[in-house]
Scaffold this motif. Structure first.
Motif, PDB file in Angstrom:
ATOM      1  N   SER A 215       0.939  -0.932  -0.078  1.00 21.24           N
ATOM      2  CA  SER A 215      -0.488  -0.041  -0.078  1.00 21.24           C
ATOM      3  C   SER A 215       1.082   1.530  -0.002  1.00 21.24           C
ATOM      4  CB  SER A 215      -0.536  -0.102   1.002  1.00 21.24           C
ATOM      5  OG  SER A 215      -1.862   0.998   1.098  1.00 21.24           O
TER       6      SER A 215
ATOM      7  N   ARG B  63     -11.209  -1.565 -15.636  1.00 13.84           N
ATOM      8  CA  ARG B  63     -10.979  -2.538 -14.356  1.00 13.84           C
ATOM      9  C   ARG B  63     -11.869  -3.534 -14.503  1.00 13.84           C
ATOM     10  NH1 ARG B  63     -10.367   0.976  -9.652  1.00 13.84           N
ATOM     11  NH2 ARG B  63     -10.540  -1.023  -8.752  1.00 13.84           N
TER      12      ARG B  63
ATOM     13  N   PHE C 250     -14.262  -6.372 -11.512  1.00 12.32           N
ATOM     14  CA  PHE C 250     -13.904  -6.503 -10.510  1.00 12.32           C
ATOM     15  C   PHE C 250     -14.307  -8.449 -10.217  1.00 12.32           C
ATOM     16  CE2 PHE C 250     -12.546  -3.067  -7.732  1.00 12.32           C
ATOM     17  CZ  PHE C 250     -12.720  -2.094  -8.123  1.00 12.32           C
TER      18      PHE C 250
ATOM     19  N   LYS D 184      -5.627   9.184  -9.702  1.00 10.55           N
ATOM     20  CA  LYS D 184      -4.652   8.123  -9.047  1.00 10.55           C
ATOM     21  C   LYS D 184      -4.368   7.269 -10.460  1.00 10.55           C
ATOM     22  CE  LYS D 184      -5.711   4.914  -6.492  1.00 10.55           C
ATOM     23  NZ  LYS D 184      -5.193   5.122  -5.837  1.00 10.55           N
TER      24      LYS D 184
ATOM     25  N   HIS E 247      -3.833   1.667  -3.101  1.00  8.75           N
ATOM     26  CA  HIS E 247      -4.053   1.289  -1.746  1.00  8.75           C
ATOM     27  C   HIS E 247      -5.429  -0.190  -1.699  1.00  8.75           C
ATOM     28  CE1 HIS E 247      -3.505   5.136  -0.953  1.00  8.75           C
ATOM     29  NE2 HIS E 247      -3.327   4.835   0.052  1.00  8.75           N
ATOM     30  N   PRO E 248      -5.348  -0.925  -1.023  1.00  6.08           N
ATOM     31  CA  PRO E 248      -6.208  -2.512  -1.744  1.00  6.08           C
ATOM     32  C   PRO E 248      -7.451  -2.183  -1.894  1.00  6.08           C
ATOM     33  CG  PRO E 248      -5.330  -2.344   1.201  1.00  6.08           C
ATOM     34  CD  PRO E 248      -4.956  -1.145   0.144  1.00  6.08           C
ATOM     35  N   GLU E 249      -8.474  -1.305  -2.029  1.00  7.44           N
ATOM     36  CA  GLU E 249      -9.419  -0.805  -3.089  1.00  7.44           C
ATOM     37  C   GLU E 249      -8.934  -0.647  -4.093  1.00  7.44           C
ATOM     38  OE1 GLU E 249      -8.780   1.318  -0.125  1.00  7.44           O
ATOM     39  OE2 GLU E 249      -9.429   2.679  -0.754  1.00  7.44           O
ATOM     40  N   ASP E 250      -7.781  -0.357  -4.685  1.00  5.54           N
ATOM     41  CA  ASP E 250      -7.302  -1.073  -6.336  1.00  5.54           C
ATOM     42  C   ASP E 250      -6.763  -2.230  -6.710  1.00  5.54           C
ATOM     43  OD1 ASP E 250      -5.265   2.539  -4.997  1.00  5.54           O
ATOM     44  OD2 ASP E 250      -7.509   2.186  -6.145  1.00  5.54           O
ATOM     45  N   SER E 251      -7.290  -2.710  -5.727  1.00  2.43           N
ATOM     46  CA  SER E 251      -6.686  -4.592  -6.066  1.00  2.43           C
ATOM     47  C   SER E 251      -7.735  -4.756  -7.026  1.00  2.43           C
ATOM     48  CB  SER E 251      -7.034  -5.513  -4.613  1.00  2.43           C
ATOM     49  OG  SER E 251      -5.603  -4.941  -4.418  1.00  2.43           O
ATOM     50  N   SER E 252      -6.879  -5.218  -8.508  1.00  2.00           N
ATOM     51  CA  SER E 252      -8.595  -5.984  -9.767  1.00  2.00           C
ATOM     52  C   SER E 252      -7.630  -6.151 -11.223  1.00  2.00           C
ATOM     53  CB  SER E 252      -9.406  -4.663 -10.064  1.00  2.00           C
ATOM     54  OG  SER E 252      -9.931  -4.892 -10.715  1.00  2.00           O
TER      55      SER E 252
END
Lengths: 115, 114
Positions: free
Chosen positions: A15, A37, A39, A66, A85-90
């Motif tokens: 991160s 992207r 999910f 970003k 950040h972790p929420e960008d994991s995709s």
């Protein structure tokens, strides 16, 4: 159809770091490339349209500061996820559009995991 | 606006069964229509497309006909194989700012078992 590559195919980062993803059109010149992207178990969401030699056009809700896009040449576009950040994991997928064409050809995707 | 609606999955079939995945669309103008397939862990591959009403796209035993009167582009295959297991996306192409932009449906997962 067109051959599109992406690099890397997967990446794990901490991160706060930045990650660059490359999209290359291997067998023709692409004036327009797209970044999506996806999910898990969902459809593709268009993030931005990248035109060679000009600034990218971002979809509503996508932060341009970003997700930096650079379409450096007719065969290369890069997407940089800044301060990830972790929420960008995709799963990030690019596609290319031939000049005057309407068919998009997709890369194999890049899986990003931010810890 | 422009949108694509696909039947919800997962669709589970036995090998050699007949496949239909429904797709309907809403669009201004006359879009081109596409089916893309995504195998596990991979990007999307173009399966077939149709650019005008009554056109039939076909590839690898799959086919779909552009029906303007019902605004549909249903995907069919007469006899599925285990290797057809994947997620199928219906999409339409709209012109925006001088280039074509794809609008995707939610995707339909197909599982074929022996």
């Amino acid at each position: 159809g067109a051959v599109v590559s992406q690099h890397p195919s997967w990446v794990i980062c901490k991160s706060g770091t930045s990650v660059k993803i490359e999209c290359r059109s291997l067998d023709f010149q692409a004036t327009t490339m797209f970044w999506y992207r996806q999910f898990p178990k969902q459809s593709l969401m268009l993030m931005a349209t990248s035109n060679e030699g000009s600034k990218a056009t971002y979809e509503q809700g996508v932060e341009k500061d970003k997700f930096l896009i650079n379409h450096a040449s007719l065969t290369l576009s890069t997407l940089t996820v800044t301060s990830a950040h972790p929420e960008d994991s995709s799963f990030y997928i690019c596609s290319v559009l031939t000049r005057g064409g309407e068919t998009q050809y997709f890369g194999p995707g890049t899986r990003l995991l931010v810890l | 606006g422009n949108s694509v609606t696909q039947m919800e999955g997962p669709v589970t079939l036995s090998e050699e069964a007949f496949l239909t995945i429904n797709c309907t669309y809403t669009a201004t103008g006359y879009p081109s229509l596409f089916w893309y397939v995504q195998y596990p862990g991979e990007g999307l591959q173009l399966l077939l497309k149709a650019t005008k009403a009554d056109d039939k796209g076909s590839n690898k035993g799959f086919e779909a006909t552009y029906r303007k009167e019902t605004t549909s582009f249903h995907l069919e295959k007469g006899s599925v194989q285990v290797s057809d297991s994947a997620v199928y996306f219906c999409a339409l192409s709209v012109t925006n700012g001088g280039y074509n932009k794809l609008i995707f449906g939610a995707g339909t997962r197909l599982a074929v078992h022996p």
